[in-house]
Design a protein around this motif. Structure first.
Motif, PDB file in Angstrom:
ATOM      1  N   GLN A  48      -1.205   8.812  -4.066  1.00 28.18           N
ATOM      2  CA  GLN A  48      -2.228   8.105  -3.303  1.00 28.18           C
ATOM      3  C   GLN A  48      -1.551   7.001  -2.508  1.00 28.18           C
ATOM      4  O   GLN A  48      -1.046   6.040  -3.076  1.00 28.18           O
ATOM      5  CB  GLN A  48      -3.299   7.546  -4.237  1.00 28.18           C
ATOM      6  N   THR A  51      -2.830   2.166   2.708  1.00 28.14           N
ATOM      7  CA  THR A  51      -2.904   1.967   4.161  1.00 28.14           C
ATOM      8  C   THR A  51      -2.410   0.571   4.537  1.00 28.14           C
ATOM      9  O   THR A  51      -2.295  -0.304   3.673  1.00 28.14           O
ATOM     10  CB  THR A  51      -4.359   2.110   4.657  1.00 28.14           C
ATOM     11  N   TYR A  55      -5.571  -0.646   1.465  1.00 31.05           N
ATOM     12  CA  TYR A  55      -6.529   0.232   0.796  1.00 31.05           C
ATOM     13  C   TYR A  55      -5.803   1.438   0.201  1.00 31.05           C
ATOM     14  O   TYR A  55      -5.018   2.101   0.889  1.00 31.05           O
ATOM     15  CB  TYR A  55      -7.573   0.672   1.833  1.00 31.05           C
ATOM     16  N   THR A  56      -5.985   1.677  -1.100  1.00 32.12           N
ATOM     17  CA  THR A  56      -5.380   2.860  -1.724  1.00 32.12           C
ATOM     18  C   THR A  56      -6.255   4.070  -1.441  1.00 32.12           C
ATOM     19  O   THR A  56      -7.433   4.095  -1.813  1.00 32.12           O
ATOM     20  CB  THR A  56      -5.237   2.672  -3.247  1.00 32.12           C
ATOM     21  N   MET A  57      -5.706   5.057  -0.755  1.00 35.77           N
ATOM     22  CA  MET A  57      -6.492   6.231  -0.356  1.00 35.77           C
ATOM     23  C   MET A  57      -6.932   7.012  -1.586  1.00 35.77           C
ATOM     24  O   MET A  57      -6.172   7.153  -2.543  1.00 35.77           O
ATOM     25  CB  MET A  57      -5.670   7.118   0.583  1.00 35.77           C
ATOM     26  N   SER A  58      -8.160   7.526  -1.543  1.00 35.81           N
ATOM     27  CA  SER A  58      -8.655   8.302  -2.685  1.00 35.81           C
ATOM     28  C   SER A  58      -8.054   9.705  -2.694  1.00 35.81           C
ATOM     29  O   SER A  58      -7.953  10.343  -3.739  1.00 35.81           O
ATOM     30  CB  SER A  58     -10.190   8.373  -2.660  1.00 35.81           C
ATOM     31  N   ASN A 120      -3.407  17.605   1.366  1.00 37.28           N
ATOM     32  CA  ASN A 120      -4.384  16.644   0.834  1.00 37.28           C
ATOM     33  C   ASN A 120      -5.016  17.231  -0.415  1.00 37.28           C
ATOM     34  O   ASN A 120      -5.497  18.364  -0.387  1.00 37.28           O
ATOM     35  CB  ASN A 120      -5.520  16.416   1.840  1.00 37.28           C
ATOM     36  N   TYR A 122      -8.146  16.515  -2.959  1.00 35.47           N
ATOM     37  CA  TYR A 122      -9.363  15.747  -3.215  1.00 35.47           C
ATOM     38  C   TYR A 122      -9.824  16.016  -4.631  1.00 35.47           C
ATOM     39  O   TYR A 122     -10.118  17.159  -4.982  1.00 35.47           O
ATOM     40  CB  TYR A 122     -10.485  16.174  -2.267  1.00 35.47           C
ATOM     41  N   LEU A 128     -12.301  11.192   2.931  1.00 35.01           N
ATOM     42  CA  LEU A 128     -11.445  10.744   4.030  1.00 35.01           C
ATOM     43  C   LEU A 128     -12.371  10.154   5.081  1.00 35.01           C
ATOM     44  O   LEU A 128     -13.200  10.866   5.648  1.00 35.01           O
ATOM     45  CB  LEU A 128     -10.645  11.929   4.568  1.00 35.01           C
ATOM     46  N   SER A 129     -12.252   8.851   5.286  1.00 30.07           N
ATOM     47  CA  SER A 129     -13.133   8.176   6.240  1.00 30.07           C
ATOM     48  C   SER A 129     -12.896   8.709   7.648  1.00 30.07           C
ATOM     49  O   SER A 129     -11.829   9.251   7.952  1.00 30.07           O
ATOM     50  CB  SER A 129     -12.874   6.677   6.233  1.00 30.07           C
TER      51      SER A 129
END
Ligand code: SIN
Ligand code: FE2
Length: 222
Positions: A48, A51, A55-58, A120, A122, A128-129
């Motif tokens: 993970q 950014t 922010y730690t990406m999910s 990726n 999930y 993912l925004s």
């Protein structure tokens, strides 16, 4: 050419100018792709990333190919090396490349030569925004995105973040190709719902193939 509205897989669904969904196009290749992902992440583990905003990406990510997409406190970058291992990213398996090229061609983009494949993963709740894929120098080449495992809701908008979004369920084996007029369209993935897929278990795996325009075989990468 594939029949545009045939009801047997794979079939094509127009999404936007320059963008199409090749429904179930990767179904037959899926077991091989998933095995390939297993090999890649044994060398360059899923992680993970954080950014520049802290922010730690999910979503957990890795890469294969000449270059890999990474983010850290300093920004976004295509790098020839995995910053976590210090080694080059694992090579892109032949089956990945063949599928990506075929899908691009079927979507009207002949000659696609991806040098990066972002992997990726999930887990439940990962998302993912809304974002644009704009770190590639070569915006003439499309993005080819392959969905495996659990279904997810894909948002596809327009050139402005505020443009109306289409929401489409992407299922195991679906491939989305976007380029040309929609190459910089905003897109994202809504939080993954819980489930169990025979091939991937409790997660969704997505492969996005990119032609970054940054590869240079003669350059001495550090
Ligand atoms: C991405 O936007 O890079 C990935 C989209 C997806 O997971 O389908
Ligand atoms: Fe993206």
């Amino acid at each position: 050419m594939l029949d545009l509205f045939a009801d047997t897989p794979p079939w094509q669904e127009p999404l936007a100018p320059g963008a199409v969904i090749l429904r179930r196009r990767a179904l037959a290749d899926a077991p091989g792709l998933i095995a390939g992902v297993g090999q890649v992440v044994a060398d360059s583990p899923l992680r993970q990333m954080v950014t520049p905003g802290g922010y730690t990406m999910s979503v957990a990510m890795s890469n294969c190919g000449e270059l890999g997409w990474t983010t850290d406190a300093r920004g976004y970058l295509y790098s020839p090396r995995d910053p976590q291992t210090g080694r080059r990213w694992p090579a892109m398996p032949d089956a990945f490349l063949a599928l990506a090229r075929a899908c691009a061609r079927e979507a009207g983009y002949d000659g696609f030569a991806p040098d990066a494949c972002l992997i990726n993963r999930y887990a439940v709740g990962a998302k993912l925004s809304l974002h644009q894929d704009r770190d590639e120098k070569d915006l003439g080449a499309p993005i080819v995105s392959v969905s495996l495992g659990l279904p997810a809701v894909f948002q596809f908008g327009g050139l402005q973040r505020s443009d109306p979004l289409r929401r489409l369920l992407l299922e195991h084996g679906d491939v989305v190709v976007w380029g040309g007029p929609s190459r910089l369209f905003y897109h994202g993935i809504q939080p993954l719902k819980a489930g169990d897929h025979p091939l991937t278990g409790a997660c969704r795996i997505n492969l996005t193939f990119r032609q970054t325009g940054s590869s240079n075989k003669n350059k001495n990468y550090s």
